[in-house]
Design an enzyme around this catalytic site. Structure first.
Site, short mmCIF file in Angstrom:
data_model
loop_
_atom_site.label_atom_id
_atom_site.label_comp_id
_atom_site.label_asym_id
_atom_site.label_seq_id
_atom_site.Cartn_x
_atom_site.Cartn_y
_atom_site.Cartn_z
CB ALA A 195 -28.71 -0.46 -53.90
CB THR A 196 -26.11 -2.70 -49.31
OG1 THR A 196 -24.86 -2.83 -49.96
CG2 THR A 196 -26.96 -3.93 -49.63
CB THR A 197 -24.99 0.20 -46.15
OG1 THR A 197 -24.88 -1.22 -46.17
CG2 THR A 197 -25.39 0.66 -44.78
#
Length: 273
Positions: free
Chosen positions: A46-48
């Site tokens: 999971a990003t940002t």
């Protein structure tokens, strides 16, 4: 352990920490035990996440993309959540573990309030989260890193606050704005130019979406708003009125305004010299 045994174990040594109680009675249920899970279960990343604070509150925003190597694992994952009535948490890193940590953290805060009869202070909540991240150190050393961004409205100080963490559980208070995840470098660069301390909460929401746009522009793991699929960032507003997730229609309207301006200048608004 059956229900009667669990009740006796709790009454024999009650604790205001649900995580500590779970580790003592049913450690197999904790999401942070080294070697408990296979890598394949938590390979999506999971990003940002970005946070923007104002005098009236703080906006926490997250893009919706999860990646697995060079592939898009999920287009509409949720990475930001209300932790309780006056705080919110966003997660970057190993998605499966991170989401389990969020769930456990929310139960941890609720359990403490039920046992002690009062809610933790914002500093107390931030420190509890730090101890949970520290408990994941064994998994982090194997590459399953969880990096949260925690925000809240401090009712004692009557102001919004932002806390960042490192994989070892170090907790640091940030000023004004912050970002975590693979696109954080680009998001923070964007916010350096956009941030205004006297901004309204609506302005903060626009800044957060602009920062996610800039992150998605340069980081392949960060997903920009997907207008065709109607997938927009998730934004949570935390203020004296509580932690409230913005309605999708409201986020879509802000996104449309940002898109209209970027149609003229794709790199985003010019910063005043």
């Amino acid at each position: 352990m059956n229900t009667d045994e669990t009740t006796r174990a709790f009454l024999a040594d009650p604790t205001s920490s649900f995580t500590e109680f779970l580790g003592r009675c049913s450690p197999e249920l904790l999401p942070v035990r080294p070697g408990q899970h296979r890598a394949e279960e938590f390979s999506p990343m999971a990003t940002t996440i970005v946070a923007v604070a104002t005098a009236k509150g703080v906006i926490l925003a997250g893009d919706r993309r999860a990646t697995m190597g060079s592939m898009i694992a999920q287009r509409d994952i949720q990475k930001v959540f209300a932790a309780d009535d006056y705080s919110a948490i966003g997660i970057a890193g190993s998605a499966g573990i991170a989401i389990d940590v969020v769930k456990l953290f929310r139960v941890e805060l609720e359990h403490y309030e039920k046992i002690e009869g009062t809610a933790l202070t914002l500093n107390g909540k931030a420190n509890r989260l730090a101890s949970m991240i520290r408990g994941n150190l064994g998994m982090a050393l194997q590459g399953f890193v969880v990096v949260p961004l925690f925000v809240g409205w401090d009712r004692d100080q009557a102001k919004a606050r932002i806390f960042s963490y490192d994989p070892t559980g170090g907790c640091y208070e940030e000023t004004g704005y912050f970002a975590v995840g693979s696109g954080s470098l680009f998001a923070k660069g964007s916010l350096k130019k956009l941030y205004r301390a006297k901004a309204t909460m609506d302005d903060a929401a626009v800044m957060a979406i602009q920062a996610l746009f800039d992150a998605a522009d340069d980081d392949s793991a960060t997903g920009g708003p997907d207008v065709l699929r109607k997938i927009y960032p998730v934004l949570i507003s935390v203020s004296a009125d509580g932690a409230i997730q913005l309605e999708e229609a409201q986020v879509a309207a802000i996104t449309d305004r940002v898109l209209a301006k970027r149609a003229v200048r794709p790199d985003g608004p010019e910063a005043k010299l």
